[in-house]
Write a protein that holds these residues in place. Structure first.
Motif, mmCIF file in Angstrom:
data_model
loop_
_atom_site.group_PDB
_atom_site.id
_atom_site.type_symbol
_atom_site.label_atom_id
_atom_site.label_comp_id
_atom_site.label_asym_id
_atom_site.label_seq_id
_atom_site.Cartn_x
_atom_site.Cartn_y
_atom_site.Cartn_z
ATOM 1 N N PHE A 14 -9.167 25.380 -0.720
ATOM 2 C CA PHE A 14 -10.380 24.568 -0.662
ATOM 3 C C PHE A 14 -11.614 25.390 -1.009
ATOM 4 O O PHE A 14 -11.712 26.565 -0.655
ATOM 5 C CB PHE A 14 -10.572 23.972 0.738
ATOM 6 C CG PHE A 14 -9.480 23.050 1.171
ATOM 7 C CD1 PHE A 14 -9.452 21.733 0.751
ATOM 8 C CD2 PHE A 14 -8.457 23.506 1.994
ATOM 9 C CE1 PHE A 14 -8.438 20.876 1.150
ATOM 10 C CE2 PHE A 14 -7.440 22.664 2.403
ATOM 11 C CZ PHE A 14 -7.430 21.343 1.973
ATOM 12 N N LYS B 268 -10.749 20.106 -2.884
ATOM 13 C CA LYS B 268 -9.409 20.679 -2.915
ATOM 14 C C LYS B 268 -9.169 21.269 -4.296
ATOM 15 O O LYS B 268 -9.315 20.567 -5.309
ATOM 16 C CB LYS B 268 -8.349 19.631 -2.602
ATOM 17 C CG LYS B 268 -6.958 20.233 -2.426
ATOM 18 C CD LYS B 268 -5.992 19.227 -1.849
ATOM 19 C CE LYS B 268 -4.653 19.876 -1.531
ATOM 20 N NZ LYS B 268 -3.704 18.900 -0.939
ATOM 21 N N LEU C 152 -11.222 27.110 6.617
ATOM 22 C CA LEU C 152 -10.341 26.601 5.556
ATOM 23 C C LEU C 152 -10.012 27.707 4.557
ATOM 24 O O LEU C 152 -10.881 28.469 4.137
ATOM 25 C CB LEU C 152 -11.006 25.420 4.843
ATOM 26 C CG LEU C 152 -11.300 24.190 5.698
ATOM 27 C CD1 LEU C 152 -11.903 23.089 4.837
ATOM 28 C CD2 LEU C 152 -10.054 23.702 6.412
ATOM 29 N N LEU D 86 -8.341 16.129 4.816
ATOM 30 C CA LEU D 86 -8.003 17.341 4.068
ATOM 31 C C LEU D 86 -6.522 17.365 3.697
ATOM 32 O O LEU D 86 -6.150 17.779 2.598
ATOM 33 C CB LEU D 86 -8.360 18.579 4.897
ATOM 34 C CG LEU D 86 -9.851 18.848 5.064
ATOM 35 C CD1 LEU D 86 -10.078 19.849 6.195
ATOM 36 C CD2 LEU D 86 -10.455 19.369 3.774
ATOM 37 N N LYS E 44 -9.384 16.671 9.458
ATOM 38 C CA LYS E 44 -8.064 17.289 9.307
ATOM 39 C C LYS E 44 -7.128 16.362 8.540
ATOM 40 O O LYS E 44 -6.388 16.803 7.646
ATOM 41 C CB LYS E 44 -7.488 17.638 10.675
ATOM 42 C CG LYS E 44 -8.169 18.817 11.344
ATOM 43 C CD LYS E 44 -7.548 19.115 12.707
ATOM 44 C CE LYS E 44 -8.202 20.318 13.358
ATOM 45 N NZ LYS E 44 -7.631 20.607 14.705
#
Length: 212
Positions: free
Chosen positions: A176, A198, A171, A137, A134
């Motif tokens: 992403f 990303k 996600l 990301l 997390k």
């Protein structure tokens, strides 16, 4: 996934790579321009060494492992190849990334499970791995990638892989791209690779989706 190549006779063939080798292939294109890199699970130091050898001298590299033995193995490997100065080693769990790593991250590598040759009672856990993911990301730069090598061949590894799959499936595809790779015809449930990127175009696509 396979890569084409030529064998010793010059014929085009298929180069089959394992999950760890594949993770290097996905990260390598980013390293020349990368400024901040993370090995979230240093282990024996092979991924850390890969990052240190391939990245520019301007790159900052962090390597984490909860086991001091893993940190020392990694340190020795980096010293052997004269790249220790490029790496900051942290003897803490990867869930502590947020306490150390500041700024946008270009690439993060996870190699889960237990330290080869050490106690199998010390392993990565779904809760700490998800917490680290997390944060990674959130900090990942556009175009940045995260690779995760998971090991479903033992009970706890299979449970962790299940949780990672569930998390990654949530996600938002506008932000992403998530893919997975594994060998299908090998025995003993071989490792599985997950790759997260990303998206560079997330802002443009978000605007387009609103118009539709």
């Amino acid at each position: 996934m396979k890569f084409c190549g030529r064998n010793s006779a010059g014929a085009i063939g298929m180069e089959v790579l394992n999950a760890v080798e594949m993770s290097h292939r996905f990260i390598e294109p980013l390293l020349a321009q990368a400024t901040l890199l993370v090995d979230a699970t240093a282990g024996n130091g092979n991924d850390t060494l890969f990052l240190a050898r391939m990245a520019s001298d301007n790159a900052k590299i962090w390597a984490f492992d909860v086991q001091s033995a893993a940190i020392e193995k990694t340190r020795a490997l980096l010293v052997k190849h004269d790249v220790l100065s490029k790496v900051t080693l942290v003897a803490e769990s990867h869930e502590m990334l947020a306490a150390h790593v500041l700024g946008g991250i270009d690439a993060v590598m996870f190699n889960l499970g237990y330290l080869p040759g050490a106690s199998r009672n010390i392993i990565t856990r779904p809760q700490s791995t998800t917490a680290a993911l997390k944060f990674a990301l959130k900090q990942l730069n556009p175009g940045g990638r995260i690779t995760i090598v998971a090991y479903p061949g033992f009970l706890e590894g299979a449970q962790e892989e299940t949780e990672i799959t569930r998390f990654l499936a949530t996600l938002d595809q506008l932000h992403f791209t998530v893919a997975s790779w594994s060998m299908l015809n090998q025995r003993n449930q071989p490792p599985r690779l997950y790759v997260v990127e990303k998206r560079r175009s997330e802002r443009r696509e978000t605007t387009a989706s609103r118009k539709n």
